[in-house]
Design an enzyme around this catalytic site. Sequence first.
Site, PDB file in Angstrom:
ATOM      1  N   LYS A 283       0.061  -7.896  12.811  1.00  0.00           N
ATOM      2  CA  LYS A 283      -0.991  -7.002  12.327  1.00  0.00           C
ATOM      3  C   LYS A 283      -2.273  -7.350  13.075  1.00  0.00           C
ATOM      4  O   LYS A 283      -2.699  -8.509  13.065  1.00  0.00           O
ATOM      5  CB  LYS A 283      -1.161  -7.181  10.815  1.00  0.00           C
ATOM      6  CG  LYS A 283      -2.059  -6.137  10.178  1.00  0.00           C
ATOM      7  CD  LYS A 283      -2.101  -6.247   8.644  1.00  0.00           C
ATOM      8  CE  LYS A 283      -2.830  -5.053   8.039  1.00  0.00           C
ATOM      9  NZ  LYS A 283      -2.920  -5.128   6.573  1.00  0.00           N
TER      10      LYS A 283
ATOM     11  N   THR B 103       0.815  -1.216   0.000  1.00  0.00           N
ATOM     12  CA  THR B 103       0.000   0.000   0.000  1.00  0.00           C
ATOM     13  C   THR B 103       0.844   1.260   0.000  1.00  0.00           C
ATOM     14  O   THR B 103       0.444   2.285  -0.552  1.00  0.00           O
ATOM     15  CB  THR B 103      -0.932  -0.009   1.238  1.00  0.00           C
ATOM     16  OG1 THR B 103      -1.837  -1.087   1.085  1.00  0.00           O
ATOM     17  CG2 THR B 103      -1.704   1.274   1.379  1.00  0.00           C
TER      18      THR B 103
ATOM     19  N   THR C  85       1.571  -4.527   4.084  1.00  0.00           N
ATOM     20  CA  THR C  85       1.461  -4.799   5.526  1.00  0.00           C
ATOM     21  C   THR C  85       0.905  -6.191   5.852  1.00  0.00           C
ATOM     22  O   THR C  85       1.059  -6.661   6.974  1.00  0.00           O
ATOM     23  CB  THR C  85       0.565  -3.737   6.201  1.00  0.00           C
ATOM     24  OG1 THR C  85      -0.700  -3.725   5.543  1.00  0.00           O
ATOM     25  CG2 THR C  85       1.206  -2.372   6.156  1.00  0.00           C
ATOM     26  N   ASP C  86       0.253  -6.829   4.887  1.00  0.00           N
ATOM     27  CA  ASP C  86      -0.398  -8.116   5.203  1.00  0.00           C
ATOM     28  C   ASP C  86       0.582  -9.173   5.703  1.00  0.00           C
ATOM     29  O   ASP C  86       0.246  -9.971   6.578  1.00  0.00           O
ATOM     30  CB  ASP C  86      -1.136  -8.658   3.973  1.00  0.00           C
ATOM     31  CG  ASP C  86      -2.368  -7.830   3.620  1.00  0.00           C
ATOM     32  OD1 ASP C  86      -2.675  -6.876   4.368  1.00  0.00           O
ATOM     33  OD2 ASP C  86      -3.013  -8.122   2.609  1.00  0.00           O
TER      34      ASP C  86
ATOM     35  N   GLU D 140      -1.572 -29.476  26.977  1.00  0.00           N
ATOM     36  CA  GLU D 140      -2.808 -29.999  26.387  1.00  0.00           C
ATOM     37  C   GLU D 140      -2.581 -31.278  25.579  1.00  0.00           C
ATOM     38  O   GLU D 140      -3.536 -31.863  25.075  1.00  0.00           O
ATOM     39  CB  GLU D 140      -3.456 -28.931  25.501  1.00  0.00           C
ATOM     40  CG  GLU D 140      -4.165 -27.837  26.285  1.00  0.00           C
ATOM     41  CD  GLU D 140      -5.505 -28.294  26.870  1.00  0.00           C
ATOM     42  OE1 GLU D 140      -5.986 -29.375  26.502  1.00  0.00           O
ATOM     43  OE2 GLU D 140      -6.048 -27.557  27.725  1.00  0.00           O
TER      44      GLU D 140
ATOM     45  N   TYR E 131      -8.263   0.330  -3.416  1.00  0.00           N
ATOM     46  CA  TYR E 131      -7.192   0.930  -4.234  1.00  0.00           C
ATOM     47  C   TYR E 131      -6.316  -0.203  -4.776  1.00  0.00           C
ATOM     48  O   TYR E 131      -6.535  -1.377  -4.481  1.00  0.00           O
ATOM     49  CB  TYR E 131      -6.369   1.894  -3.362  1.00  0.00           C
ATOM     50  CG  TYR E 131      -5.801   1.215  -2.144  1.00  0.00           C
ATOM     51  CD1 TYR E 131      -4.582   0.545  -2.201  1.00  0.00           C
ATOM     52  CD2 TYR E 131      -6.501   1.187  -0.931  1.00  0.00           C
ATOM     53  CE1 TYR E 131      -4.085  -0.123  -1.099  1.00  0.00           C
ATOM     54  CE2 TYR E 131      -6.007   0.522   0.163  1.00  0.00           C
ATOM     55  CZ  TYR E 131      -4.789  -0.135   0.077  1.00  0.00           C
ATOM     56  OH  TYR E 131      -4.305  -0.809   1.153  1.00  0.00           O
TER      57      TYR E 131
END
Length: 331
Positions: free
Chosen positions: A167, A14, A94-95, A288, A28
């Site tokens: 994120k 971006t 950023t992903d 667990e 965008y």
Amino acid sequence: QKLPNVMILATGGTIAGTGATSTTTVGYTAAKIGVEALIDAVPELKKVANVKGEQVFQIASENMNNDYWLKLSKRVNTLLAQSDVDGIVITHGTDTIEETAYFLDLTVHSKKPVVIVGAMRPSTAISADGPINLYNAVLLAGSQEAIGKGVLVTLNDQINAAREVTKTNTSTLDTFKTPELGFLGYIQGSKPFFYRQSTRKHTVDSEFDISKLDVLPQVDIVYGYANMNPIALNAFVAAGAKGIIHAGVGDGSLNNMVAPSLTEARKKGVVIVRASRVGQGIVARNGEADDDKLDFVVSDTLNAQKARILLMLALTKTSDTKEIQKIFYSY
Ligand SMILES: NC(=O)CC[C@H](N)C(=O)O
């Protein structure tokens, strides 16, 4: 005073995105603007560093893959070995910023700063965050304070460590957080301020060497949920996965529909790492699940996507699960 030499490696995202209008902040197109235009948009950069740009690739970071990582890491190592490079900034979508940051944290062997930066608003938006984020990143990459801190991620005036940053919000500017352990510091008034640093091994202390590798071992992630079934897991194993990250519910718990397939996969030699979908906390070894008996590994505090990276790199060195567990407690 002599300015530091900072290389900006552009990869898309971006920060290099463009929208139809100044109010287009969703819908965008990412990865449109080239590195020279990114640099030209922030003339202030020249006051804090001698900057040079290089377009390594141009992608939206959901398309990040192992091949791009190997290429990027090799380029960063080559550049940092040069005496005329003091630090590196990588512009990135950023992903998957957190994954690229952790991959580089484990495979770049230098104390010189490496700073990854992105933006949440495209370059054409009102109050685009890319220019200030890029300015902060260049400042940080040229700073003495950032030396030896491992790969850093900066957006929104905050500095995060590669191992822990994640994120947390689909669209707001304050999306990058280190939820429980805390970010490392701030950038304010053109100065970085550090308050903590990671105690885990990275960069110069990392044993992982990808300089001669062209591929990484296949590691996939299966996600835990109520009524989970083993279809995806079995397909990954049939497709040749060498490792599986099980992002279990809670403390990495195993659903009784899936546990037999995990046990079976381990018997075939697939390394199983129990992580958690929760996003915070340590996955307790022998908590667990009886990891000793099942011969499983636990992810410690790594989220599933970062556990995947560490397991791929661990598998380039060993398939011994005791060694791999040690690696998960060291990095
Ligand atoms: N804010 C962003 O950078 C997201 C844009 C795009 N999905 C990417 O990760 O490249």
